[in-house]
Design an enzyme around this catalytic site. Structure first.
Site, short mmCIF file in Angstrom:
data_model
loop_
_atom_site.label_atom_id
_atom_site.label_comp_id
_atom_site.label_asym_id
_atom_site.label_seq_id
_atom_site.Cartn_x
_atom_site.Cartn_y
_atom_site.Cartn_z
N GLY A 245 -13.17 -4.55 0.53
CA GLY A 245 -12.89 -5.81 -0.16
C GLY A 245 -11.66 -6.48 0.41
O GLY A 245 -11.75 -7.55 1.01
N PHE A 246 -10.50 -5.88 0.18
CA PHE A 246 -9.22 -6.34 0.75
C PHE A 246 -8.84 -7.74 0.28
O PHE A 246 -7.99 -8.37 0.89
CB PHE A 246 -9.27 -6.28 2.28
CG PHE A 246 -9.81 -4.99 2.83
CD1 PHE A 246 -9.07 -3.82 2.74
CD2 PHE A 246 -11.07 -4.92 3.38
CE1 PHE A 246 -9.58 -2.62 3.20
CE2 PHE A 246 -11.59 -3.73 3.85
CZ PHE A 246 -10.84 -2.57 3.77
N GLY A 473 -14.57 1.21 -2.06
CA GLY A 473 -14.48 2.24 -1.03
C GLY A 473 -13.16 2.96 -1.16
O GLY A 473 -12.83 3.83 -0.36
N ASN A 637 -4.77 10.70 -6.58
CA ASN A 637 -5.69 11.55 -5.80
C ASN A 637 -5.21 11.60 -4.36
O ASN A 637 -5.05 10.56 -3.71
CB ASN A 637 -7.13 11.03 -5.88
CG ASN A 637 -8.09 11.93 -5.12
OD1 ASN A 637 -8.29 11.77 -3.92
ND2 ASN A 637 -8.66 12.90 -5.81
N LYS A 639 -6.55 12.62 -1.46
CA LYS A 639 -7.36 12.14 -0.33
C LYS A 639 -7.53 10.62 -0.37
O LYS A 639 -7.26 9.94 0.61
CB LYS A 639 -8.74 12.81 -0.32
CG LYS A 639 -9.61 12.29 0.82
CD LYS A 639 -10.95 12.99 0.90
CE LYS A 639 -10.85 14.30 1.65
NZ LYS A 639 -12.15 14.98 1.78
N GLY A 710 -3.07 0.04 -2.92
CA GLY A 710 -4.03 -0.61 -2.03
C GLY A 710 -3.39 -1.47 -0.95
O GLY A 710 -3.93 -1.60 0.14
N GLU A 711 -2.28 -2.08 -1.23
CA GLU A 711 -1.76 -3.08 -0.31
C GLU A 711 -0.50 -2.66 0.43
O GLU A 711 -0.21 -3.16 1.50
CB GLU A 711 -1.48 -4.41 -1.05
CG GLU A 711 -2.32 -4.56 -2.29
CD GLU A 711 -3.13 -5.83 -2.42
OE1 GLU A 711 -3.05 -6.72 -1.58
OE2 GLU A 711 -3.88 -5.91 -3.42
MO1 MOS Z 1 -6.14 -7.63 -2.79
S1 MOS Z 1 -5.60 -8.99 -1.36
O1 MOS Z 1 -5.52 -8.34 -4.18
O2 MOS Z 1 -7.81 -7.35 -2.79
#
Ligand code: MOS
Length: 746
Positions: A245-246, A473, A637, A639, A710-711
């Site tokens: 997604g990103f 993912g 987690n 991994k 995530g970022e």
């Molecule tokens: Mo992120 S750029 O908030 O999917």
């Protein structure tokens, strides 16, 4: 031969009851996991989007006589014949991010201007070539760097103001012993997840169903309902798997609405999958930036002045701000701090969220400028950052919920071997390579939103958790299985997880690195409530050894319910449920951020170190090693978490060396709209990535103690590489990506 770890059976629970492998790993690698375009839908037809070939103007006519007679064609929709939607654009005009055949105006080259629906994809594509399209062209704005003087403030207020000011910056600059005044530029980047956008839409009467590749099933549902003027309950969005997604799939783009519109017109299911080339324009991009950073410091390295002025490009459809200066407001102490954001309008597709929007580009300018300052001061770059360490949030004058950045610097520096760095550039040579070391600070905010989940304890000893989130993912299945198992005291292997269906309890957009921090507590709350219901059953059951005890005095582990004070007094979950009639126990619960969000700032940090080798003749850069340590609270987690951080770093390498959209200056189309020419790193471009976390729980932020991950991995990484290239070569490339031609010419 020992099979690779991925294929081994789940390990017995670790002390934290972490799943060692991904919950969905086997389904992914065996192809059992279905992505949106892969669902077999009976009688499906195929839609193909036709895009504008001019960057600005209007459609005069579309002659579809020939196309309409072509083989297999079922419908051709254009602004001249498409159904008028009750809401022409899903958001008010100032924030129109899509075009759905409601107007004839052209805002950018690549804009969807027609949809051809046919029995097969090839027939739809063939018919599209037969459309005779006439435009009225107007001069387009396709230049950025030459028009910075035209930059204007954003029209829409953001979550934070576009400008900020503390102290008297000009006095602080003139009082500084050493100053830096530099401009860094970063290019347009386009989203290229493995799975391009795809939608299958069909109507059952007035009810709309879609399989859609999305980061936000709930948002998709709301946007589709509003756009078609139907109740939210009449829209169902399903998306069990997402191939990345990103930020690209955080918005409901044109093709989603167009697929639903086409399905209505032909009265059959319609599949609309974007080609790779269609990812360059109609579905958002990271804006290009020009960033002026001014720094002033005393001779012993104390920052007095920090100024970060950002100019980004924006489309003519909506203002999207890449907020590159936000982290500059609080990353370091300084008596004066000024930031601003301005925009230059261009005839290009809209900007959008792209992994660490703001920080990804902003840390390039700020952290390279810090490196320039360190060099000028003759102070070690890590030391410079420690001298100006922000013990509390200087922009809001309040404490952090948790901050262990100092430990990140020292841990990562030790593992990297930073002490061996020669501060003088160009001194370290191996064979035909110049070797350089560089570092930077990483940072990203900690977000959290309200989320809900449903948990069932089943009479066969298994459990079920359902949550209207989506797994990009990244590990949402794994995290939910873990949280449910933890809450119920059972093995995670006994938990069945369902997500990616808008009929499930609501969860927020999987963006802003917030999913785990949001859905984890909801899952825990639902599990706790289900467990209490189970305990109530036991204590009220005269046949249970636990009969008559207080429900609150019980606990559960490994399928057993027992009295905390005397663990020998126990019953099994299956026996309790069987005696109660063999029905599952069910609980739905929500969790949301606490009240005192203004008392603290929650922010993640990290330190990233890079070693590069630059070939003396070809100037080719090899990133040999990245060593990074992150301060992200609890790692939920091992991994999936470490994979996320590694993936962010890989994108940092891409931003540093490879990735860039080239816009044709005459026609405004992206020239390199294929993965052959839009360069991203391959395995051979990635050396060793060594990632650890400090792992100190941030329980003031949420009960899990976990901030998002995530970022943050992309932040700082491209700066560390640029700084390493300087250390290797003595050449400071301020125009990203740092391609070998730029090194050669410097
Ligand atoms: Mo992120 S750029 O908030 O999917």
């Amino acid at each position: 031969m020992t099979p690779p770890a991925l294929f081994q059976d789940e390990a017995p629970k670790t002390p934290q009851r972490q799943l060692r492998n991904r919950y969905d790993g086997r389904d992914k690698v065996t192809g059992k996991a279905k992505y949106s375009a892969e669902f077999p839908v009976e009688d499906v037809t195929y839609a193909y989007i036709v895009q504008s070939t001019i960057p600005k103007g209007a459609l005069v006519s579309i002659d579809q006589t020939a196309a309409g007679k072509a083989s297999g064609v079922l419908a051709i929709l254009t602004p001249f014949n498409a159904p008028k939607l009750p809401v022409a654009s899903p958001q008010p005009p100032a924030r129109r991010h899509i075009t759905v055949l409601q107007e004839k105006d052209i805002f950018y080259n690549g804009q969807p201007i027609a949809v051809v629906v046919a029995r097969s994809l090839l027939e739809a594509m063939q018919a599209a070539t037969l459309l005779k399209i006439t435009y009225k062209s107007q001069p387009a704005q396709l230049e950025f760097k030459g028009r910075l003087a035209e930059a204007r403030p954003p029209k829409q207020p953001g979550r934070e103001p576009a400008d900020s000011k503390r102290g008297d910056i000009s006095t602080s600059l003139s009082n500084s012993a050493v100053t830096i005044d530099v401009v860094y530029t970063t290019p347009i980047q386009n989203h290229n997840p493995m799975e391009p956008h795809a939608t299958i839409a069909w109507w059952e009467g007035e009810k709309l169903n879609v399989y859609d590749a999305t980061q936000y099933i709930t948002g998709d549902r709301q946007t589709l309902a509003r756009t078609f003027g139907i109740p939210v309950d009449d829209v169902r969005v399903q998306c069990p798997f997402v191939g990345g997604g990103f930020g690209s799939k955080g918005s409901t783009w044109s093709h989603v609405v167009l697929a639903a519109m086409a399905a209505k017109v032909v009265g059959k299911p319609v599949k609309l999958a974007l080609e790779r080339g269609q990812m360059f324009g109609p579905v958002g991009s990271r804006p290009t930036t020009a960033q002026n950073v001014k720094l002033g410091a005393t001779a012993d390295g104390k920052l007095l002045a920090i100024q970060h002025d950002v100019i980004v490009h924006t489309s003519l459809m909506e203002d999207f701000l890449e907020p590159s200066a936000m982290q500059t407001r609080f990353l370091y102490n300084s008596e004066s701090n000024v930031t601003s954001h301005r925009m230059v309008e261009m005839n290009l597709g809209v900007g959008t969220y792209q992994r660490a929007p703001g920080e990804a580009t902003g840390t390039i300018a700020l952290e390279c400028a810090m490196d320039e300052l360190a060099h000028k001061l003759n102070i070690d770059p890590v030391q410079l950052r420690l001298i100006n360490y922000a013990e509390k949030d200087p922009s809001k004058d309040r404490p952090w919920t948790e901050k262990s950045l100092r430990q990140c610097y020292t841990d990562a520096a030790d593992r990297f071997g930073w002490s061996k760095r020669n501060p003088q550039p160009g001194q370290l040579r191996e064979d035909n390579n110049l070797i350089g070391y560089g570092m930077a600070t990483a940072t990203y905010g900690a977000n959290r939103s309200a989320a809900s989940a449903i948990v069932r304890i089943l009479p066969n000893g298994r459990a079920y958790i359902g949550c209207g989130t989506q797994d990009l993912g990244t590990g949402a299945y794994t995290v939910l299985a873990q949280a449910c198992a933890q809450g119920l005291g059972i093995d995670p292997a006994l938990v069945d997880v369902q997500l990616g269906d808008s009929n499930l309890p609501k969860a927020p957009v999987s963006g802003g690195s917030q999913s785990t921090a949001s859905i984890g507590p909801a899952a825990a709350a639902a599990a706790t409530q289900a467990k209490l219901k189970l305990f109530e059953l036991a204590v009220n059951d005269s046949q249970s050894p636990l009969h008559g005890l207080q429900a609150a005095s019980l606990d559960t582990q490994d399928g057993k319910v027992f009295a905390k004070s005397s663990p020998n007094k126990s019953d099994t979950v299956t026996a309790i449920l069987q005696r109660a009639g063999g029905q599952p126990i069910e609980a739905t619960a929500s969790a949301e951020p606490g009240e005192d969000r203004t008392a603290y700032t929650s922010q993640s940090f990290g330190a990233v170190f890079a070693e590069v080798a630059v070939d003396i003749d070809t100037h080719m850069v090899q990133v040999r090693r990245i060593v990074a340590t992150y301060d992200i609270g609890t790692l939920v987690n091992q991994k999936t978490g470490i994979n996320q951080l590694q993936g962010g770093i890989v994108w940092g390498v891409s931003s540093a060396l490879h990735e860039e959209a080239h816009i044709d200056p005459t026609h405004g189309r992206t020239v390199n709209e294929t993965l052959a020419e839009y360069h991203v790193p391959v395995n051979a471009d990635i050396g060793t990535i060594d990632v650890t976390v400090t792992g100190i729980p941030d329980t003031k932020f949420n009960p899990l103690g976990a901030r998002g991950i995530g970022e943050i991995g992309i932040t700082g990484a491209a700066a560390a590489i640029g700084n390493a290239i300087y250390n290797a070569t003595g050449k400071r490339i301020r125009d990203y990506p740092i391609t070998l031609d730029k090194i050669m010419q410097a």
